[in-house]
Write a protein that holds these residues in place. Structure first.
Motif, PDB file in Angstrom:
ATOM      1  N   SER A 189      -3.561  -0.169   6.637  1.00  0.00           N
ATOM      2  CA  SER A 189      -2.540   0.240   5.677  1.00  0.00           C
ATOM      3  C   SER A 189      -3.155   0.974   4.499  1.00  0.00           C
ATOM      4  N   SER A 190      -4.297   0.482   4.032  1.00  0.00           N
ATOM      5  CA  SER A 190      -4.967   1.095   2.893  1.00  0.00           C
ATOM      6  C   SER A 190      -5.428   2.510   3.218  1.00  0.00           C
ATOM      7  N   SER A 191      -6.136   2.669   4.343  1.00  0.00           N
ATOM      8  CA  SER A 191      -6.638   3.995   4.727  1.00  0.00           C
ATOM      9  C   SER A 191      -5.497   4.970   4.974  1.00  0.00           C
TER      10      SER A 191
ATOM     11  N   PRO B 221     -11.565   1.871  -1.507  1.00  0.00           N
ATOM     12  CA  PRO B 221     -10.844   2.946  -0.811  1.00  0.00           C
ATOM     13  C   PRO B 221     -11.712   3.705   0.198  1.00  0.00           C
TER      14      PRO B 221
ATOM     15  N   SER C 232      -2.635  -6.532  -5.957  1.00  0.00           N
ATOM     16  CA  SER C 232      -1.883  -5.280  -5.991  1.00  0.00           C
ATOM     17  C   SER C 232      -1.091  -5.145  -7.281  1.00  0.00           C
TER      18      SER C 232
ATOM     19  N   GLN D 252      -8.599   0.934  -7.963  1.00  0.00           N
ATOM     20  CA  GLN D 252      -9.076   0.148  -6.832  1.00  0.00           C
ATOM     21  C   GLN D 252     -10.597   0.073  -6.789  1.00  0.00           C
TER      22      GLN D 252
ATOM     23  N   GLU E 221       0.831  -1.206   0.000  1.00  0.00           N
ATOM     24  CA  GLU E 221       0.000   0.000   0.000  1.00  0.00           C
ATOM     25  C   GLU E 221       0.865   1.256   0.000  1.00  0.00           C
TER      26      GLU E 221
ATOM     27  N   GLY F 178      -9.002  -1.900   6.969  1.00  0.00           N
ATOM     28  CA  GLY F 178      -7.639  -2.075   6.477  1.00  0.00           C
ATOM     29  C   GLY F 178      -6.826  -0.844   6.802  1.00  0.00           C
TER      30      GLY F 178
ATOM     31  N   THR G  72      -9.439  -3.763  -1.742  1.00  0.00           N
ATOM     32  CA  THR G  72     -10.411  -3.074  -0.902  1.00  0.00           C
ATOM     33  C   THR G  72     -11.023  -1.871  -1.625  1.00  0.00           C
TER      34      THR G  72
ATOM     35  N   SER H  71      -2.401   4.913   3.759  1.00  0.00           N
ATOM     36  CA  SER H  71      -1.709   5.281   2.525  1.00  0.00           C
ATOM     37  C   SER H  71      -2.544   6.244   1.684  1.00  0.00           C
TER      38      SER H  71
ATOM     39  N   SER I 121     -14.146  -6.049   4.394  1.00  0.00           N
ATOM     40  CA  SER I 121     -13.006  -5.616   3.583  1.00  0.00           C
ATOM     41  C   SER I 121     -13.318  -5.711   2.089  1.00  0.00           C
TER      42      SER I 121
END
Length: 389
Positions: free
Chosen positions: A359-361, A352, A177, A332, A128, A357, A350, A363, A276
């Motif tokens: 790491s996702s949020s 956005p 990814s 995404q 991410e 998550g 995921t 980043s 997720s």
């Protein structure tokens, strides 16, 4: 005197923010919290303080809070200074991915994946953050060669640059990814105004590479089954279970939904990983078609707004970074919705700002901080030019 200065500085800080992107992203996050809470609601245990469901909620809230602070902080740093740090950012991301390859872990159903670093208290998904590093370094690279962008000697290094993060995430078993990085590479090359002929050649190369990988058995195991399941769902009912139930949940909400915390499939856990990968099914079942479309439209507003900020950027680097971030978010959203509607294989991408998550949020808010920096410093230049002339 001091209080006046303080008021002025606060006014300058908040006045320099792009309120549309900030407000839209916050609404997305709040809506996402509601959906994530509903998805884990039936599994909450009042007798146990820190169940896995509670941890999901805590991680979502904390990562978003930290992300907002980082976004606001980054908005005060000149994005040009950030872009010039690309060698250090790229190197840090590459080292993090190499560490993940050797020491990473995956979920119980994906023993072949090594996409997460487990720190016991929390886990992170380095890919991410690699997305942000790639956007920064690739934008700088594209800007360096902008005057000779369509020469073959320029295209080859650019493609190699784009393939490096793809290779790194493939090594860790994160095919989802890898697809996002591929779409980001194509999108950023498009906005850098690469000749359309190169895109045609690239698409042909991707098709040939996919067929070759399929024939040689490089694409195998669960990944292969998920692709075949799209064409033969009856033969792969166990593989399609998540997506089939997800579509049923989406459709069962009708126009206005069954009510918050009242979705039968959501509360029974009939849709796996609905906090997720399948978060839109919660919106569809409990808030109906209107709720699901509201989530998609909010993300569309955010993506378009970031692109508009890029178009108004004061230089090419700012433009490319904003376009890269908008492409990342669009990719995404596109893959997640395609996955939930069984138009694409289920590859763990995921939605956005909506899905759980950390790491996702985190980043995404870091990326938003870069966008806010582009907005602030481009706006400041435009204002200074206005007063000059």
């Amino acid at each position: 005197m001091d209080s006046t200065k303080r008021k002025t500085s606060f006014g300058e800080f908040f006045g320099g923010l792009d309120h549309i992107s900030i407000i839209t992203s916050l609404i997305c996050s709040v809506f996402g919290f509601l959906l994530v809470y509903s998805s884990v609601y039936s599994s909450l245990n009042p007798e146990t303080l820190l169940t896995s469901s509670v941890k999901v909620m805590l991680v979502s809230v904390l990562s978003t809070a930290v992300g907002i602070i980082l976004a606001l902080t980054l908005s005060m740093i000149n994005y040009e200074a950030i872009s010039k740090l690309w060698p250090f950012i790229a190197a840090a991301c590459a080292v993090l991915m190499i560490i993940t390859y050797f020491f990473g872990s995956g979920p119980p159903d994906r023993p072949d994946a090594r996409s997460w670093l487990d720190f016991k208290i929390f886990t992170i998904q380095p890919s991410e953050f690699l997305k942000i590093g790639f956007i920064i370094s690739f934008s700088y690279h594209l800007d360096l060669v902008k005057d000779k962008i369509n020469r073959i000697k320029t295209i080859i290094p650019l493609v190699i640059h784009g393939l490096i993060p793809i290779a790194l995430v493939v090594l860790t078993g994160d095919a989802g990814s890898a697809l996002i990085f591929l779409l980001m590479l194509i999108g950023m090359l498009f906005f850098a105004k690469i000749n359309i002929g190169y895109f045609a050649a690239g698409i042909c190369a991707i098709i040939v590479a996919f067929i070759g990988a399929w024939r040689l058995g490089i694409i195998n195991g669960l990944q292969r089954s998920r692709i075949e399941a799209l064409f033969y769902p009856e033969e792969y009912a166990d593989v399609m279970y998540q997506q089939i139930n997800g579509k049923i949940a989406l459709g069962s909400g009708g126009l206005f939904g069954q009510g918050y915390l009242q979705g039968k499939m959501t509360q029974s856990g009939a849709v796996p990983v609905n906090e997720s990968d399948m978060i839109l099914t919660v919106a569809g079942e409990e808030f109906g078609y209107i709720g699901a479309m509201a989530a998609i439209l909010l993300l569309a507003v955010l993506i378009i707004r970031i692109a508009v900020i890029g178009l108004k950027a004061r230089d090419n680097v700012g433009y490319l970074m904003c376009m890269g971030i908008s492409v990342m978010l669009f990719a995404q959203v596109f893959v997640n919705i395609g996955m939930e509607l069984s138009l694409l294989p289920c590859i763990g991408i995921t939605l956005p700002l909506f899905s759980s998550g950390g790491s996702s949020s985190l980043s995404i808010y870091i990326a938003l901080g870069i966008v806010l920096s582009v907005y602030r410093y481009s706006k400041a230049q435009n204002v200074s030019l206005f007063y000059k002339y």
